[in-house]
Scaffold this active site. Structure first.
Site, mmCIF file in Angstrom:
data_model
loop_
_atom_site.group_PDB
_atom_site.id
_atom_site.type_symbol
_atom_site.label_atom_id
_atom_site.label_comp_id
_atom_site.label_asym_id
_atom_site.label_seq_id
_atom_site.Cartn_x
_atom_site.Cartn_y
_atom_site.Cartn_z
ATOM 1 N N ASN A 210 0.845 -1.197 0.000
ATOM 2 C CA ASN A 210 0.000 0.000 0.000
ATOM 3 C C ASN A 210 0.877 1.242 0.000
ATOM 4 O OD1 ASN A 210 0.534 0.767 2.868
ATOM 5 N ND2 ASN A 210 -0.347 -1.265 3.184
ATOM 6 N N LYS A 342 -11.969 -2.504 18.883
ATOM 7 C CA LYS A 342 -10.612 -3.036 19.115
ATOM 8 C C LYS A 342 -10.102 -2.699 20.505
ATOM 9 C CE LYS A 342 -10.402 -3.808 14.559
ATOM 10 N NZ LYS A 342 -9.714 -3.940 13.344
#
Ligand SMILES: Cc1cc2nc3c(=O)[nH]c(=O)nc-3n(C[C@H](O)[C@H](O)[C@H](O)COP(=O)(O)O)c2cc1C
Length: 400
Positions: A210, A342
Site C-alpha cells: 500500500n 478493538k
C-alpha cells in the site's frame, strides 16, 4: 519566563507577513529571551529595522561589514551565542539559500554559521510553495534536521487562496519553546511504534502493498524518543533511514509484524500502531516466478490476523493501545467504531484523501478521538507536530 537566558536569533526575510515577526520578537522578549534580529535587505523594505531594534532591545544586523565594536565578524559572534536560529517569515529565497549553503548576505551567512537548532517558518504564495524546486529545498532541509513550521492554508495576502500563510504567532512561539525546552515527560516509559506498509508476496518478485511511506510512525518514534521514552520501532520496508538511538526492527509481512509486536508487547507501556498492515495475503505463494499467459489472472486472498484486535483483547489495564484509521469516507464514525471494537484508548482518524494529508507527504490532517468519545480535530500540521499532540494525549492518559 520559559525562555530566560536563551539567546535567539530571529531572521526576518522579505515576505508580506513580516509584521507578524514583530509580534514574535515582542513575545520572545516577554518570555525572557535575548532576541537578536537579522534582517535581509528586502525585509527592510517591508518593516523598518528600528521597530525590531526597539522591541528586541538589541541592535539589528543588516550588513556583515558595518560592525564597529566587535573584533569578531558579526555572523560568528552571533552564531557562537545562539541557542536557536528561527527564520520567520522565511521566503522561498532564504529557504533556497539555506538548503544550498549559499551565504551572500547577513542572514544566509548567519544561517550557515550557527551550531544550534534551526527553525524555519516558510510563508509564500501557494504556487511558490508548491514549486518543484522550492519543495525539493524544503525536503532537503527536513532531511538535514531543520525544523519547519509548515505554513497554514487560507486566504493569502496576494489574493490567492491555498497553502502558504505564515503560521499564527502562538504556533511559532509554541514550536520555539518545544525546540528550546524539550519535554522529558516519557522518561521511564517503553513505547512500541509500528510504521510503514507491509508486503504480502505473490511470488519471489511480486507483492501486494500500500502507499504508506512510514513518515507518521517514524515521526512518532523520534518524538517519543526526544521526550525520553525507550522506543522500539517496528517498520515495514520504507525509503526512510532508521532513526538512531532506538531499537529498530525491520519486517516485511503482516505476519512478521505481528510476531515482532507480540514478542515485546507485555513489556510495553504504550503501543502506537501507525503501520498500514495488509488485511489480506495471497492464499498461495509461488516459490518460482509466475509466468504470464493469455488468460486473465485471479489471485485468491486470505485474511491476515487482525493485530490490533489481538492486542486489544490481550492488553493490561495500565497499557495504552493507540490505533490509526486511514479513511476516505465517514471518517469519524468509522474511526469511533474501530476504537470501540478493538478496545483502543485513542484512535487517530486520518482523511487520506484530503490535500496535504495521508500518504507520502510530510503533513497530515487528523482527529484524535478518545475512549470517552471526545474528538479533537487538528488543522494541517507537520507529522512531527501531530506526533507531539498524540504524545501529549498519551501523557495525559498516564496521569489519569
Ligand atoms: C509585496 C511583496 C511581497 C512578497 N511576499 C513574499 C512572500 O510572502 N514570500 C516569499 O517567499 N517571497 C515574497 N516576496 C518576494 C521576495 O521578497 C523576493 O523573492 C526577495 O528576493 C526575497 O529576498 P530575501 O529572501 O532576501 O528577503 C514578496 C515580494 C513583494 C514585492
Amino acid at each position: 519566563m520559559e525562555l530566560k537566558n536563551k539567546n535567539i536569533i530571529l531572521g526576518v526575510s522579505g515576505c508580506i507577513a513580516v509584521h507578524k515577526s514583530l509580534d514574535v520578537a515582542s513575545q520572545l522578549v516577554k518570555q525572557g529571551a535575548s532576541v537578536h534580529v537579522v534582517m535581509t535587505s528586502n525585509a527592510t523594505r517591508m518593516v523598518q529595522p528600528i521597530q525590531f531594534q526597539v522591541i528586541s532591545r538589541n541592535p539589528v544586523l543588516l550588513n556583515l561589514y558595518d560592525s564597529k565594536d566587535d573584533w569578531q565578524p558579526p555572523h560568528i559572534s552571533l552564531a557562537d551565542l545562539a541557542d536557536l536560529l528561527v527564520v520567520a517569515p522565511a521566503t522561498a529565497n532564504i529557504v533556497g539559500k539555506i538548503a544550498n549553503g549559499i551565504a551572500d548576505d547577513a542572514l544566509s551567512t548567519v544561517a550557515i554559521s550557527v551550531h544550534c537548532p534551526v527553525l524555519l517558518a516558510p510563508a509564500m504564495n501557494s504556487y511558490m510553495y508548491q514549486n518543484a524546486f522550492v519543495e525539493k529545498n524544503l525536503q532537503k532541509l527536513r532531511k538535514n534536521g531543520v525544523n519547519l513550521i509548515e505554513p497554514a492554508s487560507g486566504l493569502l495576502a496576494c489574493g490567492h487562496e491555498g497553502i502558504g500563510r505564515l503560521e499564527d504567532v502562538d504556533v511559532i512561539l509554541d514550536r520555539i519553546v518545544s525546540v528550546l525546552v524539550p519535554k522529558r515527560d516519557l522518561v521511564g516509559r517503553k513505547v512500541i511504534v509500528t510504521a510503514g506498509p507491509t508486503r504480502e508476496y505473490i511470488d519471489p518478485i511480486r507483492f501486494i502493498t500500500n502507499r504508506s511511506s512510514g513518515r507518521m510512525g517514524y515521526a512518532i518514534a523520534e518524538t517519543a524518543m526526544a521526550r525520553g521514552a525507550k522506543v522500539t520501532l517496528i517498520s515495514g520496508k520504507t525509503h526512510l533511514e532508521a532513526p538512531a538511538n532506538l531499537e529498530f526492527r525491520q519486517v516485511e509481512t503482516a505476519a512478521e509484524m505481528r510476531k515482532a509486536i507480540l514478542d515485546d508487547f507485555d513489556t510495553a507501556d504504550v503501543v502506537i500502531m501507525s503501520a498500514a498492515v495488509s488485511d489480506y495475503r495471497p492464499s498461495e505463494y509461488s516459490s518460482v516466478k509466475i509466468k504470464k499467459t493469455e488468460e486473465p489472472m485471479t489471485i485468491p486472498l486470505s485474511r491476515n490476523a487482525d493485530i490490533l484486535l489481538d492486542l486489544g483483547n490481550r492488553k493490561d489495564p495500565d497499557q495504552l493501545l493507540i490505533g490509526f484509521a486511514a479513511e476516505t469516507d465517514n471518517i469519524l464514525q468509522n474511526a469511533q467504531q474501530k476504537l470501540v471494537s478493538k478496545n483502543l484508548d485513542l484512535i487517530i482518524a486520518n482523511d487520506v484523501s484530503a490535500e496535504g494529508a495521508g500518504f507520502e507527504v510530510d503533513t497530515n490532517i487528523v482527529s484524535i478521538i478518545d475512549g470517552g468519545g471526545k474528538c479533537d480535530q487538528l488543522p494541517l500540521m507537520s507529522k512531527h507536530d501531530i506526533a507531539d499532540q498524540i504524545l501529549n494525549r498519551v501523557v495525559q492518559l498516564f496521569q489519569k
